[in-house]
Design a protein around this motif. Structure first.
Motif, short mmCIF file in Angstrom:
data_model
loop_
_atom_site.label_atom_id
_atom_site.label_comp_id
_atom_site.label_asym_id
_atom_site.label_seq_id
_atom_site.Cartn_x
_atom_site.Cartn_y
_atom_site.Cartn_z
N LYS A 68 11.63 2.98 -5.52
CA LYS A 68 12.17 1.69 -5.08
C LYS A 68 11.20 0.99 -4.13
CE LYS A 68 16.01 -0.25 -2.44
NZ LYS A 68 17.21 0.08 -1.66
N VAL A 69 10.73 1.70 -3.12
CA VAL A 69 9.85 1.12 -2.11
C VAL A 69 8.50 0.73 -2.71
CG1 VAL A 69 8.55 1.68 0.00
CG2 VAL A 69 10.99 2.20 -0.15
N LEU A 70 7.98 1.55 -3.63
CA LEU A 70 6.68 1.27 -4.23
C LEU A 70 6.79 0.37 -5.46
CD1 LEU A 70 5.12 4.83 -3.91
CD2 LEU A 70 4.54 2.80 -2.56
N GLU A 71 8.02 0.02 -5.82
CA GLU A 71 8.30 -0.87 -6.95
C GLU A 71 7.67 -0.36 -8.25
OE1 GLU A 71 7.16 -4.81 -5.73
OE2 GLU A 71 8.79 -4.93 -4.26
N ILE A 72 7.97 0.90 -8.54
CA ILE A 72 7.48 1.54 -9.76
C ILE A 72 8.58 2.50 -10.23
CG2 ILE A 72 6.33 3.39 -8.48
CD1 ILE A 72 4.11 3.32 -10.59
N SER A 73 8.67 2.73 -11.51
CA SER A 73 9.71 3.62 -12.00
C SER A 73 9.41 5.06 -11.60
CB SER A 73 9.85 3.52 -13.52
OG SER A 73 8.75 4.14 -14.15
N ALA A 74 10.47 5.84 -11.47
CA ALA A 74 10.30 7.26 -11.15
C ALA A 74 9.52 7.95 -12.26
CB ALA A 74 11.66 7.91 -10.93
N ASP A 75 9.74 7.53 -13.49
CA ASP A 75 8.99 8.11 -14.62
C ASP A 75 7.50 7.90 -14.44
OD1 ASP A 75 11.28 8.98 -15.88
OD2 ASP A 75 11.41 7.26 -17.23
#
Length: 81
Positions: A68-75
């Motif tokens: 969320k913080v890095l604005e990238i999916s967990a995948d």
């Protein structure tokens, strides 16, 4: 046999990617920890440092907040290149 480390001996798959993304954003480990805290994760700069170095395990809850913080999916954080 129980395997809980990468072939390189790291305790997580996402640490290197987190470090790369943090550096691309031009922020310090302390600033990233501050942003994670604002998002509700109880973490400090030392924990971020250990995660990036692969010396600390990352829970699924932590992974979700990092994404969320890095604005990238967990995948994407878990992808191996």
């Amino acid at each position: 046999m129980f395997i809980n480390k990468t072939e390189e001996g790291r305790n997580n798959l996402c640490g290197e990617k987190i470090a790369m993304l943090r550096m691309e954003l031009g922020i310090s480990q302390r600033v990233l920890a501050d942003r994670l805290q604002i998002a509700g994760l109880d973490i400090n700069k030392n924990a971020v440092q250990r995660i990036e170095a692969g010396k600390r395990f990352v829970t699924d809850i932590e992974l979700q907040v990092f994404s969320k913080v890095l604005e990238i999916s967990a995948d994407r954080l878990l992808e191996q290149e």
